[in-house]
Each structure stands twice: as C-alpha cells, then as structure tokens.
Design a protein around this motif. Structure first.
Motif, short mmCIF file in Angstrom:
data_model
loop_
_atom_site.label_atom_id
_atom_site.label_comp_id
_atom_site.label_asym_id
_atom_site.label_seq_id
_atom_site.Cartn_x
_atom_site.Cartn_y
_atom_site.Cartn_z
N THR A 193 55.08 40.14 57.87
CA THR A 193 53.57 40.15 57.93
C THR A 193 53.42 41.03 57.20
OG1 THR A 193 53.09 39.12 60.00
CG2 THR A 193 51.60 41.35 59.64
N TRP A 194 53.83 42.57 57.10
CA TRP A 194 54.28 43.58 56.35
C TRP A 194 54.84 43.03 54.89
CZ3 TRP A 194 52.13 48.04 56.40
CH2 TRP A 194 51.35 48.74 57.76
N MET A 200 61.47 39.74 63.00
CA MET A 200 61.20 38.92 61.82
C MET A 200 59.87 38.23 61.19
SD MET A 200 64.20 38.18 61.24
CE MET A 200 64.08 37.15 60.03
N SER A 201 58.75 38.30 62.99
CA SER A 201 56.99 38.43 62.68
C SER A 201 56.95 39.46 61.54
CB SER A 201 56.91 37.53 63.58
OG SER A 201 55.33 37.04 63.14
N GLY A 236 60.04 45.31 55.19
CA GLY A 236 58.65 44.05 54.76
C GLY A 236 58.25 44.58 53.24
N PRO A 237 58.09 45.72 53.08
CA PRO A 237 57.25 46.56 52.45
C PRO A 237 58.28 46.49 51.10
CG PRO A 237 55.98 47.67 53.79
CD PRO A 237 57.55 46.77 54.25
N GLU A 276 53.10 36.56 44.39
CA GLU A 276 52.65 36.99 45.32
C GLU A 276 52.82 36.14 46.25
OE1 GLU A 276 49.78 37.66 42.44
OE2 GLU A 276 49.32 39.51 42.80
N GLN A 277 52.63 34.54 46.07
CA GLN A 277 52.88 33.87 46.75
C GLN A 277 53.92 33.41 47.34
OE1 GLN A 277 53.27 33.04 43.65
NE2 GLN A 277 54.24 31.96 42.53
N TRP A 278 55.60 34.13 46.96
CA TRP A 278 56.20 34.16 47.98
C TRP A 278 56.41 35.16 49.24
CZ3 TRP A 278 60.63 31.89 47.42
CH2 TRP A 278 61.41 30.84 46.28
N CYS A 279 55.72 36.40 48.68
CA CYS A 279 54.87 37.39 50.06
C CYS A 279 54.21 37.19 51.16
CB CYS A 279 54.04 37.98 49.56
SG CYS A 279 55.47 39.27 48.58
#
Length: 405
Positions: free
Chosen positions: A32-33, A27-28, A161-162, A174-177
C-alpha cells in the motif's frame, strides 16, 4: 534482562492468530505504501497541482468519515473476518486496474482519484472490523501491547514501502509499485483464511440506525471518550497534511527526485517504529493520557520545525521526531479507547473513533488544499504545528479529562 525486555515488547506474538494477522497486514501495508508514494508522485508529475494531491487524499479518506459508523454496526453484527476479506478483495481489484491502465499508457489523474474513493469505501468497512478483531486475538491484559505491535507493523511498512517505491520509481517505473501492491493483498487474504478466531455476534432485532444510536450513546456516557475522539480528529486533521505535501517540499524546495521523497517517508517511518517500540515496551502503564498529550506537544514542534527547514539533514531529524511522536499519541489514545469499550460495543465504539481519526485526514487535506496555493506549504504546516502545541497545552492545563486517564 535483555531477553526479558524483548519478551515484554513482543509479548502479543505468543498468540498464533495475532502473529498471522500481523505478518499478513505488514506485507499488505508495504504494498500500500509503495502505491501511495507512486500515486502521489504520478499525480504531481502529471498535473503539478498541490490541490490534486490534497484532493486524492480527501477522496481516499472521505468514505471512511462518511461510512465508518455504519461499518462499525456491521462489524458488531457479522463475522468480522469475512468483512475484512471483502475489503481486501476490493482494494486488490483497484490496484490491479491502475496497474493495467499505467502499463497500457491510458492512466489519467481522474482514474486515481476515482479508485482512491472506492478503496476508501472498502476501508470504511474493513477498518472497524480489523480494529474490533484485534482484541479478540489476545488476552485483555496484552491488548495495549498488541495495539502497539500493530502500530509497529504499520510503521515497518511506512519505512520499507516508501524506500522500495523510491527505488522502483527511479529504476523500474510506476507500474511496478501499483502491481506489487495488488499482489501484496494475497498475504492478508491467506492470513484471514487460516486464523481460528471467530466473532459470533448476538442476534438482535434492532435496526442498523438503532444499533448506531446505542454506540454513540455509549461514547457520550463516557466523558473521557468524547475528549479522546475530539483529540484524534484534531491530531489527524493538523498532522496528516504534512505527509501529503512532502512531494512539494522535495520538488520545489529541495529540488530532488523520487528517491529523496521515498527516503523522507522512510525516515518518518523509522521514527514511527521507535515510537511504537517505546509504547510496546512500556506495556499497560498508568497516566496514558498525560503521555499522549506530552508527545502531542512534541509532534507539533516537529511539524513546525520541518516546515521551516531548508536543509535535508534537519528535515530528516524533524521527521524522526514527527514519526515517533505521532505513533506514540496514536497507540496510547487507541489503547485508552479499546480499554474503555466493551466487547459487544467494540465495533461501534471503534467505528466512531475511526470516523474521527480517519475523518480528520480528508478534512485537514481539503482545508490545506485550499490554503497551500494561497499561503504556501511551509506556512500552512507551520501553523498546523503551532495549533497542535496549543491543543496539547489546553488538554494538559485547562481541560484535564484526558490528562487524568
């Protein structure tokens, strides 16, 4: 027969603590990605500088190169679970700060560069502790399977993630990522809080540098270990810049947007999962060294093929080869290092290995950041691919210390 194969591939999941760590880390890593994709895109959007892309990777990796050895000594002297918790809290704080800056419209490239360094510093201590903790969660004969499954966890995240980041960048911002990455650190924090495995280090009167010298001496006594560490450094130095410069290929060669960037990284992640599942299914096989070197040849060929591709379908195919080969080399070499190391030396040995493996990233990115503006990204990546092929050939034919393992 199918059930037996599945049980063999996922054998380490029978251990409760390993399952908890696996899902928490997965999950982490997804979060991160998401941030890695968003940060690379944001830096290139704000600066249109290939050098700053490489500098961001360098600043995230150089603390690992500089401090992992000390982190390994700490991992052999302290409760590894507590070290990991501290590392998660620091990285969570960095992601939260960036989220607030983006939402407030105050984000600058230097903010991301500075916090990449801080996150890298946290990973310099968390990385050796995590690597040293994993073998204590499973029996020795299941260690290669656990390492391969851990690689699958990482590459599941590289796939998901990507892809999520590409959609979030295109539709939400971007803020959501960055924000979702900050929240994702809650998963490993909870996992680490409820696992029962504990490492109780033996008391020692040696200084930190005395313990560090013991770890380096142990590595040097094992001739094959030196070769494995050199191989790890060269592999990451020559292969990781490809991932760094995917935004350059997307914008300047394919003339596409962030969704294509996310898709390319996801396809590479799919290849990595294929490679990890292959290693997990093979189990504790003989001739791991030869397998690693043959897949290193494949990795070099895939990178060289990607560098000259002008068509997206061919690039996707090359990235599947690159992802699968990279993960097979990584999982196989890591298994060899873990099997050679003793438990009381494991933190220090893995810190030397992590120093080489992770240290190759900033060094490779720094060098490529200097060369790409002069020779272009396709030329630099093509040469890197050819160098990997030559290195694999050297260890297969001339210096056969690794091939004999």
């Amino acid at each position: 027969m199918g059930t037996l194969t599945i049980n063999r591939v996922f054998k380490a999941f029978q251990y409760r603590d390993f399952r908890l760590m696996w899902f928490g880390a997965c999950m982490s890593s997804i979060g991160t990605w998401m941030q890695i994709v968003a940060q690379g895109w944001l830096i290139y959007r704000l600066s249109h500088s290939a050098f700053l892309l490489a500098l961001d990777q360098f600043l995230g990796g150089i603390p690992i190169f500089l401090f992992s050895l000390i982190g390994g000594v700490v991992a052999d002297r302290a409760e590894r679970r507590k070290i990991l918790l501290g590392s998660q809290y620091v990285q969570m704080a960095c992601a939260t700060i960036l989220t607030v800056l983006i939402v407030a419209g105050r984000i600058h490239v230097w903010h991301m560069l500075a916090l990449s360094f801080v996150s890298g510093l946290a990973q310099a201590f968390g990385g050796p502790a995590y690597s040293a903790l994993i073998p204590s969660l499973v029996d020795r004969e299941d260690m290669p399977n656990a390492i391969a499954l851990n690689s699958i966890q990482f590459n599941t995240a590289v796939t998901i993630g990507p892809a999520l980041a590409g959609q979030a960048l295109a539709k939400l911002g971007e803020q959501w990522c960055f924000g979702l990455n900050a929240l994702s650190f809650l998963a490993p924090i909870v996992s680490l809080s409820i696992i029962t495995a504990r490492y109780l280090p033996e008391k020692t009167n040696d200084s930190i540098f005395g313990s560090l010298k013991q770890g380096i001496k142990f590595v040097r006594k094992q001739g094959s270990m030196e070769a494995l560490i050199l191989l790890a450094f060269c592999m990451t130095a020559l292969s990781m810049p490809m991932r760094t410069y995917i935004p350059v290929f997307v914008k300047d060669i394919f003339h596409r947007g962030p969704e294509t960037f996310g898709n390319l990284l996801s396809v590479m992640g799919i290849g990595s999962i294929i490679g990890s599942l292959t290693v997990a299914g093979m189990g504790n096989i003989p001739n791991k060294g030869r397998v690693a070197l043959v897949t290193l040849l494949s990795l070099g060929a895939g990178i060289a093929g990607f560098s000259i591709s002008k068509a997206l379908p061919l690039s996707y195919a090359m990235l599947i080869i690159v992802g699968a080969s990279m993960m097979m080399v990584f999982a196989t070499v890591t298994s060899l290092v873990q099997l050679i190391a003793t438990n009381e030396m494991r933190g220090r040995v893995m810190s030397v290995y992590n120093c080489a493996f992770r240290g190759g990233m900033p060094m490779g990115n720094l060098l490529s950041g200097w060369l790409v503006p002069i020779f272009t990204a396709p030329v630099v990546l093509g040469v890197n691919g050819l160098l990997l092929i030559l290195m694999a050939g050297y260890f297969l034919v001339v210096q056969r210390r690794v091939a004999a393992l």
